[in-house]
Design a protein around this motif. Structure first.
Motif, PDB file in Angstrom:
ATOM      1  N   ALA A 109       0.968  -1.230  -0.147  1.00 28.24           N
ATOM      2  CA  ALA A 109      -0.129   0.220  -0.014  1.00 28.24           C
ATOM      3  C   ALA A 109       0.764   1.222   0.112  1.00 28.24           C
ATOM      4  O   ALA A 109       0.491   2.253  -0.611  1.00 28.24           O
ATOM      5  CB  ALA A 109      -1.033  -0.024   1.076  1.00 28.24           C
ATOM      6  N   GLU A 110       1.963   1.194   0.637  1.00 26.60           N
ATOM      7  CA  GLU A 110       3.070   2.269   0.683  1.00 26.60           C
ATOM      8  C   GLU A 110       3.324   2.593  -0.754  1.00 26.60           C
ATOM      9  O   GLU A 110       3.338   3.865  -1.125  1.00 26.60           O
ATOM     10  CB  GLU A 110       4.139   2.150   1.596  1.00 26.60           C
ATOM     11  CG  GLU A 110       3.519   2.512   3.013  1.00 26.60           C
ATOM     12  CD  GLU A 110       4.996   2.280   4.155  1.00 26.60           C
ATOM     13  OE1 GLU A 110       5.087   2.748   5.216  1.00 26.60           O
ATOM     14  OE2 GLU A 110       5.903   1.170   3.827  1.00 26.60           O
ATOM     15  N   ARG A 111       3.964   1.469  -1.341  1.00 25.64           N
ATOM     16  CA  ARG A 111       4.307   1.434  -2.737  1.00 25.64           C
ATOM     17  C   ARG A 111       3.276   2.230  -3.611  1.00 25.64           C
ATOM     18  O   ARG A 111       3.657   2.976  -4.617  1.00 25.64           O
ATOM     19  CB  ARG A 111       4.852   0.277  -3.454  1.00 25.64           C
ATOM     20  CG  ARG A 111       6.226   0.148  -2.662  1.00 25.64           C
ATOM     21  CD  ARG A 111       6.637  -1.359  -3.467  1.00 25.64           C
ATOM     22  NE  ARG A 111       5.963  -2.553  -3.532  1.00 25.64           N
ATOM     23  CZ  ARG A 111       6.101  -3.445  -2.388  1.00 25.64           C
ATOM     24  NH1 ARG A 111       6.878  -3.218  -1.505  1.00 25.64           N
ATOM     25  NH2 ARG A 111       5.144  -4.652  -2.216  1.00 25.64           N
ATOM     26  N   ARG A 112       2.111   1.773  -3.497  1.00 26.05           N
ATOM     27  CA  ARG A 112       0.892   2.546  -4.267  1.00 26.05           C
ATOM     28  C   ARG A 112       0.607   3.972  -3.821  1.00 26.05           C
ATOM     29  O   ARG A 112      -0.182   4.707  -4.399  1.00 26.05           O
ATOM     30  CB  ARG A 112      -0.406   1.625  -4.151  1.00 26.05           C
ATOM     31  CG  ARG A 112      -0.218   0.363  -4.831  1.00 26.05           C
ATOM     32  CD  ARG A 112      -1.488  -0.375  -5.000  1.00 26.05           C
ATOM     33  NE  ARG A 112      -2.150  -0.526  -3.532  1.00 26.05           N
ATOM     34  CZ  ARG A 112      -2.073  -1.267  -2.781  1.00 26.05           C
ATOM     35  NH1 ARG A 112      -1.308  -2.517  -3.207  1.00 26.05           N
ATOM     36  NH2 ARG A 112      -2.776  -1.504  -1.611  1.00 26.05           N
ATOM     37  N   GLY A 113       1.082   4.285  -2.663  1.00 25.09           N
ATOM     38  CA  GLY A 113       0.831   5.587  -2.234  1.00 25.09           C
ATOM     39  C   GLY A 113      -0.430   5.819  -1.285  1.00 25.09           C
ATOM     40  O   GLY A 113      -0.991   6.932  -1.324  1.00 25.09           O
ATOM     41  N   THR A 114      -1.056   4.640  -0.900  1.00 22.93           N
ATOM     42  CA  THR A 114      -2.172   4.871  -0.160  1.00 22.93           C
ATOM     43  C   THR A 114      -1.817   5.599   0.995  1.00 22.93           C
ATOM     44  O   THR A 114      -0.908   5.288   1.938  1.00 22.93           O
ATOM     45  CB  THR A 114      -2.455   3.171   0.350  1.00 22.93           C
ATOM     46  OG1 THR A 114      -2.852   2.544  -0.899  1.00 22.93           O
ATOM     47  CG2 THR A 114      -3.727   3.500   1.102  1.00 22.93           C
ATOM     48  N   ALA A 115      -2.727   6.487   1.650  1.00 26.17           N
ATOM     49  CA  ALA A 115      -2.419   7.276   2.432  1.00 26.17           C
ATOM     50  C   ALA A 115      -2.755   6.666   4.156  1.00 26.17           C
ATOM     51  O   ALA A 115      -2.234   7.139   5.064  1.00 26.17           O
ATOM     52  CB  ALA A 115      -3.429   8.654   2.613  1.00 26.17           C
ATOM     53  N   GLU A 116      -3.841   5.830   4.111  1.00 19.52           N
ATOM     54  CA  GLU A 116      -4.207   5.295   5.284  1.00 19.52           C
ATOM     55  C   GLU A 116      -3.755   4.217   5.877  1.00 19.52           C
ATOM     56  O   GLU A 116      -4.508   3.145   5.861  1.00 19.52           O
ATOM     57  CB  GLU A 116      -5.646   5.246   5.273  1.00 19.52           C
ATOM     58  CG  GLU A 116      -6.789   6.732   5.173  1.00 19.52           C
ATOM     59  CD  GLU A 116      -6.366   7.527   5.983  1.00 19.52           C
ATOM     60  OE1 GLU A 116      -6.105   7.021   7.325  1.00 19.52           O
ATOM     61  OE2 GLU A 116      -6.202   8.861   5.837  1.00 19.52           O
TER      62      GLU A 116
END
Length: 144
Positions: A109-116
């Protein structure tokens, strides 16, 4: 020089002091009524007595404890603030498996740029622990 079986004067004084100390100790510890478990004059348990009685502490379920531990340590792993030994984290082998899955999902999710990321960690930990404890607990030995 004395003859006979008399005691020296110092021995008599010591014996008197010893008896006085024992009597004082018995009197000092005998403040409560016999068998009451409370001090004399204290109100009976549960009657208020000026202090509200507090409820028993809430028992944390295995599932909730698992989710809290996995969520906490997942964040620490993502921050790089742990060396990854599941035993030092207080986790079982099965809980550590859940943690690795949660961390993998959070990194993706961090790699995809997910904020939450925090919400993702909490949700993944809750779901993994719910599945693990759905039937009452893990099997296969105490470490699982």
């Amino acid at each position: 020089m004395r003859r006979g079986g008399g005691r020296p004067p110092a021995a008599g004084a010591f014996g008197t002091c010893l008896v006085a100390a024992l009597v004082t100790g018995v009197l000092a510890t005998g403040c409560g009524a016999a068998g009451s478990g409370r001090a004399e004059g204290a109100p009976p348990a549960g009657t208020g007595g000026g202090r509200p009685s507090s409820p028993s502490p809430r028992v944390t379920s295995d599932e909730d404890l698992c989710a809290k531990l996995v969520g906490h340590w997942s964040r620490r792993v993502l921050e790089g603030r742990t060396y990854g030994d599941y035993q030092s984290m207080g986790l079982s082998g099965g809980q550590y498996d859940i943690l690795r899955e949660v961390v993998d999902a959070a990194r993706a999710a961090e790699r995809r740029g997910t904020a939450e990321i925090g919400q993702l960690i909490d949700r993944q930990a809750r779901e993994g622990c719910a599945a693990r404890y759905r039937t009452g607990g893990p099997g296969g030995g105490p470490w699982r």
